[in-house]
Design a protein around this motif. Structure first.
Motif, PDB file in Angstrom:
ATOM      1  N   PHE A 418      -1.534 -12.383   8.977  1.00 28.29           N
ATOM      2  CA  PHE A 418      -1.773 -10.935   9.081  1.00 28.29           C
ATOM      3  C   PHE A 418      -0.686 -10.155   8.345  1.00 28.29           C
ATOM      4  N   TYR A 419       0.578 -10.449   8.630  1.00 25.49           N
ATOM      5  CA  TYR A 419       1.664  -9.674   8.030  1.00 25.49           C
ATOM      6  C   TYR A 419       1.859  -9.989   6.551  1.00 25.49           C
ATOM      7  N   ASN A 420       1.584 -11.215   6.135  1.00 22.23           N
ATOM      8  CA  ASN A 420       1.643 -11.518   4.702  1.00 22.23           C
ATOM      9  C   ASN A 420       0.585 -10.727   3.941  1.00 22.23           C
ATOM     10  N   THR A 421      -0.630 -10.699   4.518  1.00 20.57           N
ATOM     11  CA  THR A 421      -1.712  -9.924   3.906  1.00 20.57           C
ATOM     12  C   THR A 421      -1.380  -8.438   3.926  1.00 20.57           C
ATOM     13  N   LYS A 422      -0.777  -7.998   5.037  1.00 20.82           N
ATOM     14  CA  LYS A 422      -0.404  -6.589   5.177  1.00 20.82           C
ATOM     15  C   LYS A 422       0.603  -6.198   4.087  1.00 20.82           C
ATOM     16  N   GLN A 423       1.563  -7.085   3.812  1.00 26.06           N
ATOM     17  CA  GLN A 423       2.549  -6.785   2.784  1.00 26.06           C
ATOM     18  C   GLN A 423       1.907  -6.753   1.392  1.00 26.06           C
ATOM     19  N   GLU A 424       1.006  -7.699   1.146  1.00 25.92           N
ATOM     20  CA  GLU A 424       0.314  -7.723  -0.145  1.00 25.92           C
ATOM     21  C   GLU A 424      -0.474  -6.431  -0.348  1.00 25.92           C
ATOM     22  N   MET A 425      -1.147  -5.992   0.718  1.00 26.87           N
ATOM     23  CA  MET A 425      -1.940  -4.764   0.636  1.00 26.87           C
ATOM     24  C   MET A 425      -1.035  -3.557   0.426  1.00 26.87           C
ATOM     25  N   ALA A 426       0.123  -3.544   1.122  1.00 37.10           N
ATOM     26  CA  ALA A 426       1.061  -2.431   0.995  1.00 37.10           C
ATOM     27  C   ALA A 426       1.568  -2.322  -0.438  1.00 37.10           C
ATOM     28  N   LYS A 427       1.847  -3.461  -1.071  1.00 34.00           N
ATOM     29  CA  LYS A 427       2.318  -3.446  -2.460  1.00 34.00           C
ATOM     30  C   LYS A 427       1.256  -2.867  -3.390  1.00 34.00           C
ATOM     31  N   LYS A 428      -0.010  -3.172  -3.120  1.00 36.91           N
ATOM     32  CA  LYS A 428      -1.092  -2.623  -3.941  1.00 36.91           C
ATOM     33  C   LYS A 428      -1.155  -1.100  -3.814  1.00 36.91           C
ATOM     34  N   TYR A 429      -0.974  -0.598  -2.604  1.00 38.27           N
ATOM     35  CA  TYR A 429      -0.997   0.849  -2.405  1.00 38.27           C
ATOM     36  C   TYR A 429       0.195   1.512  -3.082  1.00 38.27           C
ATOM     37  N   VAL A 430       1.362   0.875  -2.971  1.00 39.30           N
ATOM     38  CA  VAL A 430       2.559   1.445  -3.606  1.00 39.30           C
ATOM     39  C   VAL A 430       2.380   1.494  -5.121  1.00 39.30           C
ATOM     40  N   ASP A 431       1.899   0.394  -5.690  1.00 37.84           N
ATOM     41  CA  ASP A 431       1.674   0.356  -7.140  1.00 37.84           C
ATOM     42  C   ASP A 431       0.658   1.415  -7.558  1.00 37.84           C
ATOM     43  N   ALA A 432      -0.433   1.527  -6.771  1.00 33.73           N
ATOM     44  CA  ALA A 432      -1.470   2.510  -7.096  1.00 33.73           C
ATOM     45  C   ALA A 432      -0.923   3.928  -7.010  1.00 33.73           C
ATOM     46  N   TYR A 433      -0.144   4.197  -5.963  1.00 36.58           N
ATOM     47  CA  TYR A 433       0.412   5.541  -5.767  1.00 36.58           C
ATOM     48  C   TYR A 433       1.384   5.894  -6.889  1.00 36.58           C
ATOM     49  N   ASP A 434       2.253   4.939  -7.222  1.00 36.42           N
ATOM     50  CA  ASP A 434       3.228   5.191  -8.289  1.00 36.42           C
ATOM     51  C   ASP A 434       2.532   5.395  -9.638  1.00 36.42           C
ATOM     52  N   LEU A 435       1.458   4.637  -9.868  1.00 36.49           N
ATOM     53  CA  LEU A 435       0.717   4.783 -11.122  1.00 36.49           C
ATOM     54  C   LEU A 435       0.096   6.174 -11.215  1.00 36.49           C
ATOM     55  N   VAL A 436      -0.545   6.602 -10.160  1.00 36.43           N
ATOM     56  CA  VAL A 436      -1.220   7.904 -10.150  1.00 36.43           C
ATOM     57  C   VAL A 436      -0.227   9.040 -10.365  1.00 36.43           C
ATOM     58  N   HIS A 437       1.003   8.855  -9.844  1.00 34.97           N
ATOM     59  CA  HIS A 437       1.997   9.929  -9.927  1.00 34.97           C
ATOM     60  C   HIS A 437       2.989   9.726 -11.080  1.00 34.97           C
TER      61      HIS A 437
END
Length: 743
Positions: A418-437
């Motif tokens: 669960f937490y490994n997947t959670k971290q992977e998902m969090a990294k995707k959101y961070v990358d997406a957010y940084d890209l958009v901004h």
């Protein structure tokens, strides 16, 4: 009472004679009944008055004994951008207020959602119809508490709403507008919430349900997990595991052993009951299988007419056995067999009956039932052996611990995944957010569009919108205060912020003693006192009801309902007339109110503040002890007089407070002495309720004795008259026989 013969032989109205003979006793009994009724009414009258006295004692006297009752303040505020109220602890003076921020609640208005077929979504709609996949995991962080939920595709919209509510937010689905609405339960930053996707399926679910809208607070959560080192993530997993894992049992701990053995005993008891229930069900199945085996030969081959006759006969046999009270064991078993045969034959004779399917289901039920019985019996045997043998009990505990260990290992694996997947998902959101901004990002690129899809499309008019929870901020006299709501409690003031002040704007708050509130409190105090003392005087001076006694049922029948009501009212109104206890209480209270007190070397009484009774000839009957306040605009007698009380409150509020504190304490002490518990009365009671209760019970005993005596005399007289009637009847019979002999 035995059966009597009323004048059959004698021609006498023996019922009337008996009634006349016992009428004297009834009169004596009725005398006590009337006395008890009158006592009961008096008890009720005292209870009602005592409640009013106690209310005055507790509600008014108790508060006015203390100086805090007179610390009444009022605040005025300039403009409409704030409202302010002052408590007794507020400081008099002028203060300056600025409103910098208003508090808001976290609010997410979901985007419009729809099914693939274009039909409207309802609360009963399955989430699978909206594109939700199994295994979708979402974390709701609400008010600082985090809860992860697994969303099932088979769940309905309503069930998803319930899951959100259980996680700590307000949630609903608006079928008219086809949107989800989610809000925080508490306003302010600390009460805000976020929806975090823990895996790819969770991200897709948020998009499918119109809830994908990533805010700055959401990104804080994503960045927290995305930035964890492997050791930090391991610590998070270990912490979660420690909280959720199940502890093993210690077979050497006495408390643990007792708990497990008690559990085994309860399990044996429950399983034994279940076995008994299943064996009865198994017996039914045997009867049904036996009946099914005979169906074709005994019933299925008969004509319609013979079938009817057969079923009539079968039901007659069932009825005969059912109505038999003392059935033998064989008859009980026969009754069960016949009932099941009837059940089976009715089912198999139905038009759409499938005999093969019916037999198949019966045999499966039989196999399952027998297997369950054997399983339960085996469990009971093992449990009994574990209770009887220490070594086997230790083996039982070891088995439990093995199961716990296996469950804990599985839990650790689930949490790690669960937490490994959670971290992977969090990294995707961070990358997406940084890209958009990122400055100069190509908004037409596939990467940008994918990032926006993940974060949530906030540009569409039908997309989700979000208001983040914010705290309110004000400045009072230059000091900054923050609150999760728009209401602040500061040094005795309750300040409610309604709107922001401009950059150089200040609101003025003025706090001062509330003279009118103090005046109104004293006025209400005397209003209550006057109502109470006037009623006491009215009850004491009531007209006499000499010659009036409670009516018997027979006496009531001779009068109309209105006449009965008027008669009883006459008695009830006079119950406390010239009552010595009432006189003692009212006199003591009146004397307490006439007291004077020395304050700072000067004596004060109520008259010092313009509070007096009217002259004897000016006051109405039963209102001669009531107080009137000079200058009270609501008092027709004293409205035109100089208002000494308000003047005293304005010029010397401390003296006013001290005087009324002392007065209230004096009256309070007076009533306290009257209301103390004793052998005659209960606590908080001014009358002798214990004495009255004893008298009432004595009347009950006396009345019961008279009723028993009347019943005995009535039975005696009826027995005598019955004997007389029988003797006369026999004499008449003999005379008839003689007349017949002599023609």
């Amino acid at each position: 009472m035995g059966v009597s013969l009323s004048g059959l032989a004698s021609g006498m109205d023996t019922d009337s004679i008996v009634a006349a003979l016992i009428s004297g006793y009834n009169i004596k009994k009725d005398k006590y009944v009337k006395a008890q009724t009158k006592l009961e009414w008096k008890m009720d009258a005292w209870k009602e008055l005592n409640t009013k006295i106690k209310n005055f004692y507790q509600k008014y006297l108790s508060d006015m004994r203390f100086s805090t009752a007179f610390n009444k303040k009022k605040s005025a505020v300039s403009g409409t951008k704030a409202t302010v109220s002052a408590s007794s602890s507020a400081v008099n003076g002028t203060q300056k207020l600025k409103i910098n921020k208003l508090a808001t609640s976290g609010y997410l208005t979901g985007g419009v959602v729809s099914k693939s077929d274009g039909k409207n979504i309802q609360g009963s709609t399955k989430l699978s119809e909206l594109g939700v996949e199994d295994g979708s995991k979402i974390t709701i962080n609400a008010g600082g508490k985090e809860k992860s939920i697994t969303v099932k595709s088979s769940s309905t919209v309503n069930e998803f709403v319930v899951a959100l509510k259980d996680a700590g937010v307000n949630a609903s689905f608006d079928e008219k507008n086809q949107r989800f609405f989610i809000s925080s339960r508490v306003s302010g930053e600390a009460g805000d919430f976020s929806l975090i996707a823990d895996n790819e399926a969770g991200a897709k679910t948020l998009r499918s349900l119109g809830l994908a809208m990533t805010t700055e607070s959401d990104m804080e959560n994503y960045r927290y997990y995305a930035g964890m080192t492997s050791d930090e993530l391991k610590t998070v997993i270990e912490t979660a595991y420690t909280k959720q894992k199940t502890a093993k049992y210690d077979p050497d701990d006495a408390a643990t052993v007792k708990k497990l053995k008690d559990g085994l005993k309860k399990g044996i008891e429950a399983d034994t009951k279940q076995v008994t229930k299943l064996e009865a069900e198994n017996e039914k199945l045997d009867y049904r299988l036996a009946a099914a085996a005979t169906y074709d030969a005994e019933y299925g081959s008969l004509s319609e007419e013979d079938r009817t006759a057969f079923m009539v006969n079968l039901n007659q046999q069932i009825s005969a056995l059912s109505e038999k009270e003392d059935r033998t064991e064989d008859e009980e078993a026969q009754l069960k067999r016949l009932k099941e045969k009837n059940n089976v034959y009715v089912q198999l004779s139905a038009e759409d009956a499938d005999k093969d399917k019916y037999l198949e289901d019966l045999n499966k039920s039989k196999t399952d039932t027998v297997a369950k019985i054997e399983e339960l019996k085996e469990g009971i045997t093992l449990a009994e052996e574990a209770l009887a043998d220490d070594e086997k009990f230790r083996g039982y505990v070891d088995g439990l611990n093995d199961e716990i260990e296996a469950a804990n290992v599985a839990l650790n694996e689930r949490l790690t995944d669960f937490y490994n997947t959670k971290q992977e998902m969090a990294k995707k959101y961070v990358d997406a957010y940084d890209l958009v901004h990122t400055d100069g990002v190509d908004t037409t690129s596939a990467a940008y569009k994918d990032a926006m899809a993940l974060l949530g499309n906030t540009g569409s008019k039908n997309g989700p919108t979000r208001i983040e929870g914010k705290d309110a901020e004000i400045e009072l006299n230059g000091a900054t205060f923050v609150s999760n709501s728009n209401t602040f409690q500061i040094n005795g003031l309750t300040i409610t912020a309604n709107d922001l002040t401009d950059e150089n704007e200040e609101i003025t708050i003025t706090t001062e003693t509330d003279s009118q509130a103090i005046y109104d409190m004293i006025k209400n105090f005397f209003k209550e006192y006057n109502t109470l003392i006037n009623e006491m005087d009215k009850l004491y001076n009531a007209d006499s009801a000499r010659g009036y006694e409670p009516l018997t049922d027979e006496e009531k029948e001779a009068l109309s309902d209105k006449e009965v009501e008027k008669w009883e009212a006459k008695i009830k109104d006079s119950l406390l007339r010239r009552d010595s206890t009432l006189d003692s209480v009212s006199s003591a209270v009146k004397m307490a109110f006439q007291s004077s007190f020395e304050i700072n070397g000067k004596k004060y009484s109520l008259a010092s503040f313009g509070i007096k009774t009217l002259s004897y000839f000016s006051s109405s009957d039963n209102e001669k002890s009531a107080f009137h306040i000079d200058g009270d605009k609501d008092d027709i007698y004293t409205a035109g007089n100089q208002d000494k009380l308000m003047a005293a409150i304005g010029s010397d509020p401390d003296t006013v407070a001290t005087f009324f504190n002392k007065l209230a304490q004096n009256v309070y002490d007076t009533l306290y002495k009257k209301m103390k518990s004793s052998t005659l009365s209960s606590t908080n009671t001014v009358y002798n309720d214990k004495v009255m209760k004893r008298e009432y019970d004595e009347y009950t005993d006396i009345i019961k004795k008279w009723e028993d005596k009347i019943d005995a005399y009535e039975a005696k007289y009826r027995k005598q008259f019955t004997a007389m009637e029988k003797a006369l009847a026999m004499l008449n019979s003999q005379q008839s026989q003689l007349s017949g002999l002599f023609g």
